[in-house]
Structures are given as C-alpha cells and as structure tokens.
Scaffold this active site. Sequence first.
Site, mmCIF file in Angstrom:
data_model
loop_
_atom_site.group_PDB
_atom_site.id
_atom_site.type_symbol
_atom_site.label_atom_id
_atom_site.label_comp_id
_atom_site.label_asym_id
_atom_site.label_seq_id
_atom_site.Cartn_x
_atom_site.Cartn_y
_atom_site.Cartn_z
ATOM 1 N N SER A 198 0.941 -0.912 0.134
ATOM 2 C CA SER A 198 0.014 0.098 0.133
ATOM 3 C C SER A 198 0.746 1.439 0.047
ATOM 4 O O SER A 198 1.829 1.548 -0.916
ATOM 5 C CB SER A 198 -1.041 0.001 1.181
ATOM 6 O OG SER A 198 -1.896 1.144 1.283
ATOM 7 N N ASP A 419 -9.031 -4.960 -5.940
ATOM 8 C CA ASP A 419 -8.664 -3.643 -5.137
ATOM 9 C C ASP A 419 -8.819 -2.554 -6.188
ATOM 10 O O ASP A 419 -8.245 -2.320 -7.307
ATOM 11 C CB ASP A 419 -6.973 -3.435 -4.728
ATOM 12 C CG ASP A 419 -6.675 -2.354 -4.206
ATOM 13 O OD1 ASP A 419 -7.523 -1.558 -3.624
ATOM 14 O OD2 ASP A 419 -5.431 -1.938 -4.366
ATOM 15 N N HIS A 476 -6.654 -5.231 -1.755
ATOM 16 C CA HIS A 476 -5.785 -4.391 -1.351
ATOM 17 C C HIS A 476 -4.592 -4.888 -0.589
ATOM 18 O O HIS A 476 -3.335 -4.556 -1.096
ATOM 19 C CB HIS A 476 -6.234 -2.927 -0.610
ATOM 20 C CG HIS A 476 -5.153 -2.132 -0.490
ATOM 21 N ND1 HIS A 476 -4.502 -1.385 -1.796
ATOM 22 C CD2 HIS A 476 -4.538 -1.181 0.581
ATOM 23 C CE1 HIS A 476 -3.753 -0.363 -1.514
ATOM 24 N NE2 HIS A 476 -3.791 -0.261 -0.142
#
Length: 500
Positions: A198, A419, A476
Amino acid sequence: MTLTADSPSPAADHQSEELQVKTSSSAILRFVLLLVFSEVIVSQSIVKTLPGFPGDLPFKLETGYVAVGERDEVQLFYYFVESERNPTDDPLMLWLAGGPGCSALRAFFYEIGPFTFNYENSGGNQPTMELNPYSWTKIANIIFIDQPVGTGFSYANTSEAYLSSDTISATQTYEFLRKWLVDHPKFLNNPLYICGISYIGMVVPIIVEEIYNGNEAGNEPQMNIKGYMLGNPLTDKNRDVNSRIQYAHRVTLLSDELYKSTKANCHGEYVDVDPNNGLCTSDLQDVEKCIEKINLPQILEPLCDTSHVNLSLLRWDRSSLEENSMDPLWSLPLLPEPGCRDFIYNYATMWANDRAVQKALHIREGTITEWLHCNHSIEYSFGRSATNAYTFNVPNTVGYHRNLTNKNCRALIFSGDLDMRVPHLATEKWIKSLNLTVESGWKPWFVNNQVAGYTVSYTHNDDYSLTYATVKGAGHTSPEHKPSECLAMVDRWFAHYPLW
C-alpha cells in the site's frame, strides 16, 4: 646491492608498507564505526510466551527498539521472527506496513505473520491466537517494524521528533536497518529484501536506493541487498487515483456512456479538477453515486455496518486497571460480524492494549498512551497534501524504480485484482513506463492446479529483473485475502523459480 627482475625495489617495499598501513587503518576505521554503531541504544528481548497463546512459542520471537534520528530521539519498535525453515540461509525481509501509521501488528496478525486470531475462542475481553499455516516466516526471517514514528509502539523523546515525512521515514528506516544489522551480524550475509504493501510504495524504493548508494559509498555495514517486494503499492499519488475511474468501468461499476462522457469532459483528469468545468464535475457526481457504497480495498466485500458498534478507538480509563487486567467499555463478541473485515482488526487493538501483553513484548512503560491499529493523524488521505505530523512530500516514486533498473536488483510487484484503492491498471502502467525488456509474456500462474493470477516478467541490462503478478480474487492486501497463493508466490520468487 644488485636487483634482479623478481626482486622488489626499496620504493616498492615502501609502497607496500604504505598500502598495508592504509588497509589496516581502513579496517580499524570500519571496526571503530561498528563499535560506535553498537554503542547506540539498541535494546532487544527474546519473547518466549504471549498472552492468548498456550505454551511456549514454537518459533524465535525478538522485540526491541532502535534509536534513530540526529540525536537518537526516535525509538522505532520492531518484532523479529526467525525463519522456521533455515534462518542461516533464508532471506532477511524488512516488512513495512502502509498507512502511513499502520502498525506492524497488522501484517503480524492479518497478512504474513506467524499468528492469526482464533475468533471462535476469542469472546469477551481475552483474544486468543492460533498459528498461521501460511506465515511467510516459514520461508524467511522477517523484521516487522513500526514506522514512521508515532506508529504502533514507536515513539519519540521530543515533540519535534514526531514530525516526519516520506523522505524522513525512508532515511530513518535505512538508519534503523544499519544499526539492527550491526547488532545482529549473523544476518549480514542473508539475502536482504525490503518489502511492504500500500502506501509504503512511496517509501520502499527510496530506502532501497539509499541501501545501494550506501553500499557503493562504502557505508558500514555493507548490506547484502538483493531487491524489494511491493503489494498494491501507491506509486503515483495522482495517476493511481485517476485509474479508479477506468477500473470501475472495467468491472462494470460504470456504464460505457458515463465512462466515455467523464473521460471526455474531464480530459482524463479526475483528481485535480477545474472547478469551472461544470460538465466534468457533473459527471463525477454521477460516478460518485455509482461507487460510494463500494468497498474500495476489496470491491466484492461489503462495507461494514458500524452503526451499532464503536469501531473507532477502544478507550477506557487506565487508572482503573490493575497490573494484569483490562476492563474496556465493551467486549468482543464470540464471533466477528460476517463479512466485516474492519471489525476483526479490533481484536489486535484489544490484545495490544492489554498490559500483560505489553509486559510480555517488553514495551517501555509510559512511552505511549494507547496502541492504535492505524494512527489516523498521520495516515494518508487521497487528495490531502499533509497533516500536522506527517508531510507527504514525494508525489511519485517511478523515478526511484527507474534508477533501480540500473542496479543488480530483483523486484516483485503484485496486485490484488479486486482492489480499487490502488488498481492494478495503474501499477501496470508505471511498470510499462520503465521500458524494460519482456522476458516472459502474460500468462497464468497456478496454486493447487487453480489459476492464482497472471504474471509477466521483465529484465534490463542482465542485472535487473522485475516480476509482476496479479492475485486473483485478492483486494488491497493480497496476503490477507489469498494467503496460500501469496505464500506460494513469494516462495517461488525467493528461490528464483518462475511463478507458473
């Protein structure tokens, strides 16, 4: 005295002596530097038991602090788990959580670490843990670090030291690693990889470049850096968000008509929108209506209904606590709400705020008032330029990735294909912009005879390689959603095997 062709001259003897002195001085200097580094505050403790897990831990867990910063005023906390396979030869991973400001326990419990919570037996106020069969510690030594300062159990000695940024975080993490390796010299020869998920995509490439440059400059200790690994990485703060519109259209969240109109009226720019462009703003309002109830980190999972539960911060009056007890305002139910991933993160919050847990982890008393799963005061919010404590001063890291293509370096970039926070389309676009040579074209990769995703591999100048992989059905944080597939993926990549 007659000199033969094989006899050294007096001048040569003198030069040889000078060379030996210089070499010896250089070695002494390196030794002194190592001693200086070892004098810094690097505390470590071996943890043999933990509340919530029965018996002794079946792996070696170490926790500790490393002091960084100009005056060692920042204390970065870490968890280190030795590989359960072969700690001497297996890779050494430095794992950084995203946010910024999300604790290392997020990865430790929910992504790649050795534990997960046993929800069936975690009712009331005592979460219980069980071993994670897909932990990456089965194949690698992993340092989980709470960074930047203000994350997890990391803290600073001064208020000014709590101010951080993308570049400060990278520099302090590099310093952390240098000092940690001096304190753990037996891991200096292990293949080193810097990894994370991320937002950490804005920081890891900077750290990796600093390591390579530091090695070339002769910085001690010399690190056996081999490469880096990133999952669904934020890389370009503008383009990554812009790609959400295209992604939403690809997965049928937007109609063809609305997508084409929005693209035309906004000229492909959906972040820095001209407020006077009425057609664009009108289209974006329609887009928002279509996706506002979509769970961006995993589009197939529902948004949590938090109306009946306090999902923000677990707060209680610490003055009423006894030494090894906790009495929160509410207790955990026997099972988490079905489909509500946000809810299960509170198991870590309750566990980490238990005084008995903090004592077992050797947390320094009085250094934090409350452990937070993610510190929202420094967490990145798309479209916000800065917070009071953290400056997001790197707009994109594509240039750092490009610089690393000229190093002897390996990269693994993977993206969960469900995601929409950092869509795989954006990642694929910046990878293509590196103009690498395709070594192996797009093809499926398999785990247990099932398609686990798709992969393509690239090379550059014989020394650099990049493997890109999608993880089918993951959001994600891919290892959280597809643990067995991600363990197989990274095990193959570490071993220099193709993913398929």
